[in-house]
Write a protein that holds these residues in place. Sequence first.
Motif, PDB file in Angstrom:
ATOM      1  N   GLY A  39      10.901   8.725  34.468  1.00  0.00           N
ATOM      2  CA  GLY A  39      12.184   8.646  35.137  1.00  0.00           C
ATOM      3  C   GLY A  39      13.059   7.494  34.665  1.00  0.00           C
ATOM      4  N   LEU A  40      12.553   6.653  33.784  1.00  0.00           N
ATOM      5  CA  LEU A  40      13.345   5.544  33.246  1.00  0.00           C
ATOM      6  C   LEU A  40      13.519   5.709  31.737  1.00  0.00           C
ATOM      7  N   ALA A  41      14.089   6.813  31.352  1.00  0.00           N
ATOM      8  CA  ALA A  41      14.303   7.082  29.929  1.00  0.00           C
ATOM      9  C   ALA A  41      15.170   5.986  29.322  1.00  0.00           C
ATOM     10  N   GLY A  42      14.777   5.537  28.138  1.00  0.00           N
ATOM     11  CA  GLY A  42      15.554   4.540  27.420  1.00  0.00           C
ATOM     12  C   GLY A  42      15.217   3.104  27.779  1.00  0.00           C
ATOM     13  N   TRP A  43      14.219   2.896  28.629  1.00  0.00           N
ATOM     14  CA  TRP A  43      13.794   1.551  29.007  1.00  0.00           C
ATOM     15  C   TRP A  43      12.310   1.391  28.735  1.00  0.00           C
ATOM     16  N   ARG A  44      11.891   0.168  28.421  1.00  0.00           N
ATOM     17  CA  ARG A  44      10.479  -0.137  28.276  1.00  0.00           C
ATOM     18  C   ARG A  44      10.252  -1.613  28.593  1.00  0.00           C
ATOM     19  N   ILE A  98      14.269   0.349  38.647  1.00  0.00           N
ATOM     20  CA  ILE A  98      13.723   1.625  39.122  1.00  0.00           C
ATOM     21  C   ILE A  98      14.666   2.280  40.129  1.00  0.00           C
ATOM     22  N   ASN A  99      15.196   1.489  41.043  1.00  0.00           N
ATOM     23  CA  ASN A  99      16.041   2.029  42.115  1.00  0.00           C
ATOM     24  C   ASN A  99      17.458   2.357  41.678  1.00  0.00           C
ATOM     25  N   HIS A 100      17.981   1.668  40.648  1.00  0.00           N
ATOM     26  CA  HIS A 100      19.387   1.829  40.274  1.00  0.00           C
ATOM     27  C   HIS A 100      19.608   2.311  38.848  1.00  0.00           C
ATOM     28  N   ARG A 104      20.423  -5.765  37.156  1.00  0.00           N
ATOM     29  CA  ARG A 104      21.540  -6.496  37.769  1.00  0.00           C
ATOM     30  C   ARG A 104      22.336  -7.170  36.675  1.00  0.00           C
ATOM     31  N   PRO A 105      23.624  -7.382  36.900  1.00  0.00           N
ATOM     32  CA  PRO A 105      24.389  -8.166  35.926  1.00  0.00           C
ATOM     33  C   PRO A 105      23.789  -9.553  35.789  1.00  0.00           C
TER      34      PRO A 105
END
Length: 108
Positions: A39-44, A98-100, A104-105
């Motif tokens: 569910g977090l495509a493009g992140w690792r 995960i939630n957003h 965060r900036p």
Amino acid sequence: MSKSFSDADWDQGTPFRVLADLGFFPYSGADGDLFRKQGLAGWRVSVYTRSLVRIQKKGRKFRGRNTWNTRRQWDAEDDEEFSEEAISEFKDELSHLINHGELRPESE
């Protein structure tokens, strides 16, 4: 000599425990121990030598290979264990991701 995933310190208060608790799974890679989450495509998350943790976002391809841009990073002081504060901050950032679907900036 590099440690394998089975040698990871999965105890409370470690980056690996945070990753396991938040549902990240390990996969092999040439640039450190790598973790992803469905569910977090493009992140690792990359863990280097047990003293450096990076949250990375997929960038553009370069010479046919994916690039990964570091968005957040935590270093353990002098190759020691991560502080409670660093672990807490790491967990908060991952939970927000995960939630957003974004971190965060930087200014927050």
